[in-house]
Design an enzyme around this catalytic site. Structure first.
Site, short mmCIF file in Angstrom:
data_model
loop_
_atom_site.label_atom_id
_atom_site.label_comp_id
_atom_site.label_asym_id
_atom_site.label_seq_id
_atom_site.Cartn_x
_atom_site.Cartn_y
_atom_site.Cartn_z
N LYS A 1 29.52 -70.42 7.79
CA LYS A 1 29.21 -69.64 6.43
C LYS A 1 27.80 -69.28 6.33
O LYS A 1 27.39 -68.41 6.05
CB LYS A 1 29.79 -70.60 5.15
CG LYS A 1 31.32 -70.28 5.06
CD LYS A 1 31.63 -71.46 3.93
CE LYS A 1 33.10 -71.53 3.86
NZ LYS A 1 33.49 -72.32 2.64
N GLU B 1 40.96 -78.71 11.45
CA GLU B 1 39.94 -78.83 10.51
C GLU B 1 39.73 -80.28 10.28
O GLU B 1 38.39 -80.75 10.00
CB GLU B 1 40.00 -78.23 9.54
CG GLU B 1 38.81 -77.93 8.43
CD GLU B 1 38.75 -76.77 7.48
OE1 GLU B 1 38.76 -75.61 7.86
OE2 GLU B 1 39.37 -77.02 6.29
N LYS C 1 37.81 -72.88 -5.56
CA LYS C 1 37.20 -73.86 -6.26
C LYS C 1 35.90 -73.72 -6.74
O LYS C 1 35.80 -73.96 -8.21
CB LYS C 1 37.34 -75.03 -5.31
CG LYS C 1 36.81 -76.49 -5.95
CD LYS C 1 36.71 -77.79 -5.18
CE LYS C 1 38.06 -78.15 -4.51
NZ LYS C 1 37.64 -79.41 -3.76
N GLY D 1 40.40 -78.70 0.28
CA GLY D 1 41.16 -77.35 0.23
C GLY D 1 42.42 -77.11 1.12
O GLY D 1 43.47 -76.50 0.73
N ARG D 2 42.34 -77.91 2.15
CA ARG D 2 43.52 -77.61 3.28
C ARG D 2 44.64 -78.62 2.69
O ARG D 2 45.82 -78.66 3.57
CB ARG D 2 43.37 -78.00 4.58
CG ARG D 2 42.46 -79.37 4.68
CD ARG D 2 41.86 -79.36 6.15
NE ARG D 2 41.32 -80.46 6.24
CZ ARG D 2 39.76 -80.92 6.23
NH1 ARG D 2 39.12 -79.69 5.62
NH2 ARG D 2 39.15 -81.88 6.48
N HIS E 1 61.67 -67.36 24.62
CA HIS E 1 61.36 -66.10 25.41
C HIS E 1 59.88 -65.67 25.57
O HIS E 1 59.54 -64.41 25.79
CB HIS E 1 62.26 -64.82 24.67
CG HIS E 1 63.81 -65.29 24.62
ND1 HIS E 1 64.52 -64.70 25.63
CD2 HIS E 1 64.47 -65.80 23.87
CE1 HIS E 1 65.79 -64.83 25.34
NE2 HIS E 1 65.72 -65.73 24.34
N GLU F 1 34.75 -64.68 1.18
CA GLU F 1 35.69 -63.62 1.40
C GLU F 1 36.62 -63.42 0.15
O GLU F 1 36.92 -62.27 -0.10
CB GLU F 1 36.80 -64.39 2.50
CG GLU F 1 35.84 -64.38 3.89
CD GLU F 1 35.26 -65.90 4.30
OE1 GLU F 1 35.02 -66.17 5.21
OE2 GLU F 1 34.93 -66.33 3.06
#
Length: 551
Positions: free
Chosen positions: A518, A359, A209, A273-274, A390, A215
């Site tokens: 951050k 979050e 954005k 964002g999410r 399993h 990153e």
């Protein structure tokens, strides 16, 4: 109208639920089923091609009524209206929360600061449609004139988890393009992706954005250097514009990177964002499965939006599931919830929802600015069945922790292999029944008798083979995994997040904890680069000194 500030523990419903919990804490679901043959009918919801069975929960009609009263006392109905009307409910960031507008029909009106945002949403959608169609058809080509064969999505958080989850989930519908995802700033990650692609035939989608995320920019710059390296091809700086596109609001930084302004797909600050896969962040989804399938994903989500907005609480799927989650989290003390999809296609659903749920609702300060005096948030985890059976199902069946579990299954397989599907679904149905009923001492002893197990051995083994049962589950039985049903499923969980946040009286749509990490990382990076360690705790100093000694 801001969301009302109501401490849920001060409501009459909460007080009554506390009293009611003492009656329900040891109730036997097995007995409730035996005493009421209509229980499954009472506690289930059929909506479109979804059947949601929540009858295998430690609830009765009184529980359900009290939970609905709680929703009413915290003004949930008014909150839902504020949510869809674009009011500023993300108060700490002074933003509306309008990912729902991204999937609204073109005829809708959604106002932000007095302006209808639907026309600009559809302008971006049409741009996505035209661009993805050109890439898929081969009209749009790379710098050597070859059509694209691969797409690399460069993003992190919602700009990675959402698109990656959907592209994986809709593999059955994918076209010839191979879509890869780079998120982690770990250089090994980006280099493993680079090994798989050809610079002449790869398109790169940078999703950020602000175009400042460490990153994402680090990975984008590394990929651009590789793209321009003479070792791998003959591309020049001018060719960057043919191979790199961006989803961003920062036009200046994007153009400085070398991306053509015509290849910038905008997004808005009222999309968190999410929850951004529905926006231009979904460009990699369009490229993987085609715009029509992406549009069906949006339509499925919009169907669930309409259901959530208009349905009464007792038949409202997100509301019911959120209330059950509150019941276990705040009264039974269950700290986590498992999510088990019985399809390998949804292997990334749990990681995606981990961000969405943890979050959003991992908060300890109420909307009044004071610390809360009750539990918020739930830990979400899970893997596809039958693999998970399993692995960690032992803990759910016989462990000491109460873990409410959602089972998600589909009535029809995509490839039509009925034999495999019947085996898969037999496990799906068997697990919820086993978690409900358990296995009694008498049943275990009957098995020993049938197998002629000696009395001595039987006496030793018996306690280890008894299952208490009474483990709560919700069952989602959906007709088929399609773009539309996936959209509805994801939107269902989004609205569940919202309801929980309203009841817990927290702001679900900021993430200051993420921002803190951050900030500290940037400060420490400066220290690593300068080799000058500043003031830290003794542990961090020791670790930094050791790390620097290895360089």
């Amino acid at each position: 109208m801001a969301l009302a500030t109501v401490n849920p523990t001060s409501t009459e419903a909460w007080k009554k639920l506390n009293q009611h919990y003492t009656q329900m804490a040891t109730v036997s679901m097995k007995e409730m089923f035996a005493n009421d043959t209509t229980r499954a009918e009472k506690f289930s919801i059929q909506w479109k091609d979804f059947l949601i069975d929540y009858s295998k929960n430690c609830i009765n009609q009184e529980t359900f009524s009290l939970l609905q009263n709680l929703a009413k006392e915290v003004n949930l109905k008014e909150a839902i209206t504020s949510y869809f009307d674009g009011e500023i409910i993300n108060k700490t960031e002074n933003r509306a929360v309008l990912h729902t507008a991204l999937r609204a029909p073109e005829s809708a009106t959604v106002l932000v600061d007095g302006k209808n945002v639907i026309p600009e949403i559809y302008e971006v959608k049409n741009k996505m449609k035209n661009f993805s169609n050109e890439v898929i058809s081969g009209i749009r080509k790379g710098y050597t004139g070859k059509p694209f064969t691969d797409v690399v999505n460069i993003g992190i958080g919602g700009s990675d988890l959402g698109p990656a989850m959907v592209v994986e989930a809709l593999q059955f519908y994918k076209n010839h393009l191979n879509v890869h995802f780079v998120s982690n700033v770990d250089g090994d990650h980006v280099n493993e992706i680079i090994k798989k692609i050809n610079p002449e035939t790869t398109l790169f989608v940078i999703a950020s954005k602000t175009f400042t995320t460490q990153e994402t920019l680090s990975n984008a710059e590394t990929i651009r250097e590789w793209f321009l390296s003479r070792e791998f091809g003959t591309a020049t700086q001018n060719d960057v514009a043919k191979h790199f596109v961006a989803v961003s609001t920062n036009i200046q930084k994007v153009t400085d990177f070398g991306i053509n302004p015509d290849n910038i797909f905008p997004m808005w600050d009222w999309v968190g964002g999410r929850f951004s896969l529905w926006s231009a962040v979904g460009l990699s989804i369009c490229l993987a499965v085609g715009f029509e399938n992406f549009d069906d994903l949006l339509k499925g989500a919009n169907d669930m939006d309409d259901h959530f907005k208009t349905e009464s609480f007792d038949k409202n799927i997100p509301v019911v599931l959120a209330l059950l989650s509150i019941w276990y989290n705040n009264f039974f003390g269950a700290e986590s919830e498992a999510l088990i999809p019985y399809t390998q296609y949804l292997q990334k659903l749990a990681p995606y929802l981990q961000q969405g749920i943890m979050e959003s609702n991992g908060k300890s300060i109420g909307r009044d600015g004071n610390p809360v005096n009750y539990q918020t948030g739930t830990i979400i985890w899970g893997e596809p069945g039958t693999n998970s059976q399993h692995a960690f199902f032992q803990l759910i069946h016989q462990g000491t922790k109460l873990i409410p579990t959602d089972f998600i299954g589909f009535a029809k397989p995509l490839y039509g292999n009925q034999d495999h599907h019947d085996k898969l679904m037999s496990n799906f149905f068997a697990q919820t029944e086993a978690l409900l009923n358990g296995k009694t001492e008498a049943q275990v002893q009957a098995e020993f008798d049938k197998q002629n197990v000696s009395a001595e051995k039987a006496a030793f083994l018996l306690p280890f083979k008894v299952f208490a049962g009474n483990k709560p589950t919700n069952t989602f039985l959906i007709q088929k995994l399609t773009p539309k049903s996936l959209g509805s499923l994801v939107a269902l969980y989004e609205h569940k997040i919202f309801v929980q946040g309203v009841i817990w009286n927290i702001f679900s749509y900021d993430q200051w904890g993420v921002e803190l990490g951050k900030q500290l990382a940037n400060s420490i990076l400066d220290e690593i680069n300068s080799k000058k360690i500043n003031s830290h705790d003794s542990s961090t100093i020791k670790l930094l000194e050791y790390y620097l000694s290895t360089k």
